[in-house]
Write a protein that holds these residues in place. Structure first.
Motif, short mmCIF file in Angstrom:
data_model
loop_
_atom_site.label_atom_id
_atom_site.label_comp_id
_atom_site.label_asym_id
_atom_site.label_seq_id
_atom_site.Cartn_x
_atom_site.Cartn_y
_atom_site.Cartn_z
N VAL A 340 0.84 -1.20 0.00
CA VAL A 340 0.00 0.00 0.00
C VAL A 340 0.87 1.25 0.00
O VAL A 340 0.61 2.22 -0.73
CB VAL A 340 -0.94 -0.01 1.21
CG1 VAL A 340 -1.63 1.34 1.37
CG2 VAL A 340 -1.99 -1.11 1.07
N TRP A 343 2.46 1.82 -3.44
CA TRP A 343 1.48 2.31 -4.41
C TRP A 343 1.08 3.75 -4.11
O TRP A 343 0.81 4.52 -5.03
CB TRP A 343 0.24 1.40 -4.41
CG TRP A 343 0.39 0.22 -5.32
CD1 TRP A 343 0.51 -1.09 -4.97
CD2 TRP A 343 0.45 0.25 -6.75
NE1 TRP A 343 0.65 -1.87 -6.09
CE2 TRP A 343 0.61 -1.08 -7.19
CE3 TRP A 343 0.41 1.27 -7.70
CZ2 TRP A 343 0.71 -1.42 -8.54
CZ3 TRP A 343 0.50 0.93 -9.04
CH2 TRP A 343 0.65 -0.39 -9.45
N CYS A 344 1.05 4.13 -2.87
CA CYS A 344 0.75 5.52 -2.53
C CYS A 344 1.84 6.46 -3.02
O CYS A 344 1.55 7.58 -3.47
CB CYS A 344 0.57 5.66 -1.01
SG CYS A 344 -0.97 4.96 -0.38
N VAL A 380 2.20 10.82 2.25
CA VAL A 380 2.72 9.46 2.37
C VAL A 380 3.81 9.40 3.43
O VAL A 380 3.86 8.48 4.26
CB VAL A 380 3.25 8.97 1.01
CG1 VAL A 380 3.80 7.56 1.13
CG2 VAL A 380 2.16 9.02 -0.05
N THR A 383 2.15 9.74 6.86
CA THR A 383 1.23 8.66 7.18
C THR A 383 1.98 7.38 7.56
O THR A 383 1.65 6.70 8.53
CB THR A 383 0.30 8.38 5.99
OG1 THR A 383 -0.45 9.56 5.70
CG2 THR A 383 -0.66 7.23 6.29
#
Length: 467
Positions: A340, A343-344, A380, A383
């Protein structure tokens, strides 16, 4: 028999519509005996871009003070606000026409982008003019070319050694020729590409054997067919080889961009990949301007700046969304989160590219793209608690690539290409090292107890950090 009759009636309707359009054009008071003409139709994903391109073409011809009318052959489904802008703001004469049915649309090699390109044949129906120079929207005029109106019944440039290019050609309007062309369309005349290029090339098969056009000093109009010097349709590819023009035969007057459709000069990303894109945008800046796109640009800029400001104040994590149910499932959770996160990062670099208005100035477009990529990367980074520099290595690499491409003192295009290749070769290990660093940083974050607490254990204090 019934199908043939229906087809015949359809072409009769088309000819009647053409006659009414010609009467309307005559009524609008033709100012000159010659005309520069282009066409516009809708039904493709790039309608708006070509609308902008047509307006810039018309305005650039006006700025050259050409002694000819400016005509746009527009299909009846072109939005009224577009044709109104062409007439009232740009001074063009709009001739509304019915789309010519393309009988080649079922060929195996047919490109749907050219489904309505046969509307170009309507140029022969502009019988109020002695001569018409028919143009594609991607032509860039460097100087006035009114001497082309001295050419004969048909004149074109051979960019390809054996096939002339229909991006610019001179014609003498004739309803007889137009009706004959429509008749050949009805009969399915052979057409290698199913577009205007193949049809018109087949209609004038012997142009290669015709003499070269040289305008008479006294302005006399010639009769017959002629080849135009290459300087009237300079392929931009010639420029990219030497980063300068080297076309001695005839004046260097008109540049054309017949390459890939996604590298037309009006797209902001075409520069610095194609250095001549700035020439087109300079003409747009001097004529049409960028007012139509500025509102969207300002809104996007404000959103990106807001994102950067928020990520400086609040640093969220995914800890409250993730649980470890058992040691057996921890590897699956870790791998899923890694995927994930990667891909972010990819999305952070891709999304800004596609939401920028396509026809803005390259300097504005690239600046907004870099701002957007930086803003989304900051989400990103905060996070997933990743190190900043490795995530932004690609961002820095894009900036470096633009600088290498835009360097103005390359002696030729070969040296420029080698410089870009050398930069990419040296940059590749740095990009790989950054990917390794991102993976290691992500693994470190995942292994922290504060990031993924066990199911049933109390939550740690809030992971939102204020700076």
């Amino acid at each position: 028999m019934e199908a043939h009759s229906a087809s015949y009636l359809r072409w009769i309707v088309v000819l009647l519509l053409v006659s009414s359009c010609i009467e309307a054009t005559s009524f609008s008071k033709v100012k000159h005996k010659n005309a520069y003409a282009t066409m516009m139709y809708v039904g493709t994903p790039r309608d708006y871009e070509f609308y902008i391109a047509v307006r810039v073409l018309i305005k650039s011809l006006s700025a050259l003070n050409v002694e000819a009318d400016l005509v746009v052959i527009a299909s009846i489904d072109v939005p009224h606000r577009w044709t109104q802008a062409l007439e009232q703001e740009d001074g063009a004469k709009v001739v509304r026409v019915e789309n010519l049915d393309n009988p080649y649309k079922h060929q195996n090699n047919f490109d749907r982008r050219f489904k309505l390109s046969l509307n170009k044949l309507y140029a022969w129906s502009l019988v109020d003019y002695d001569r018409v120079v028919m143009l594609d929207a991607d032509n860039l005029f460097l100087q006035k070319t009114d001497e082309l109106f001295q050419c004969g019944q048909f004149c074109a440039v051979f960019i390809n050694p054996c096939v002339f290019h229909t991006g610019l050609f001179v014609l003498q309007p004739s309803m007889e020729v137009f009706k004959e062309m429509v008749h050949e369309l009805e009969n399915g005349k052979e057409n290698p590409d199913g577009a205007d290029q193949g049809f018109i090339s087949g209609y004038f098969p012997d142009l290669l054997d015709k003499p070269m056009f040289h305008p008479a000093p006294n302005g006399t109009k010639l009769n017959g067919s002629y080849r135009l010097p290459l300087g009237y349709q300079m392929d931009a590819s010639y420029y990219y080889l030497k980063l300068r023009w080297s076309i001695p035969c005839g004046p260097n007057s008109v540049i054309t961009f017949p390459g890939a459709p996604w590298l037309k000069p009006w797209y902001w990303w075409s520069w610095p990949v194609l250095p001549l894109g700035l020439h087109w945008h300079e003409q747009r800046r001097q004529t049409l301007g960028y007012f139509a796109e500025m509102a969207v640009m300002l809104i996007q800029s404000a959103i990106y700046l807001g994102i950067i400001a928020m990520t400086r104040l609040v640093r969220p994590s995914l800890s409250k969304l993730c649980y470890r149910q058992s040691d057996k499932s921890i590897n699956l959770v870790h791998n899923s989160l890694k995927l994930v996160a990667l891909w972010c990062i990819v999305a952070a670099y891709v999304i800004p590219f596609f939401i920028i208005p396509y026809t803005v100035h390259p300097l504005l477009g690239w600046s907004l793209y870099l701002l957007g990529a930086f803003a989304l990367c900051s989400i990103v980074i905060n996070t997933f608690l990743l190190p900043m520099l490795p995530v932004l290595v690609l961002w820095l690499g894009i900036v470096g690539t633009l600088m290498v491409m835009a360097f103005p003192w390359y002696p030729d295009g070969v040296v420029r290409a080698l410089a870009v290749f050398g930069y990419a070769f040296c940059y590749a290990p740095i990009l790989w090292a950054s990917m390794v660093k991102i993976t290691a940083g992500l693994q470190l974050s995942l292994e922290r107890e504060a990031f993924l607490p066990r199911l049933g254990e109390p939550w740690p204090p809030s992971s939102f950090k204020l700076y």
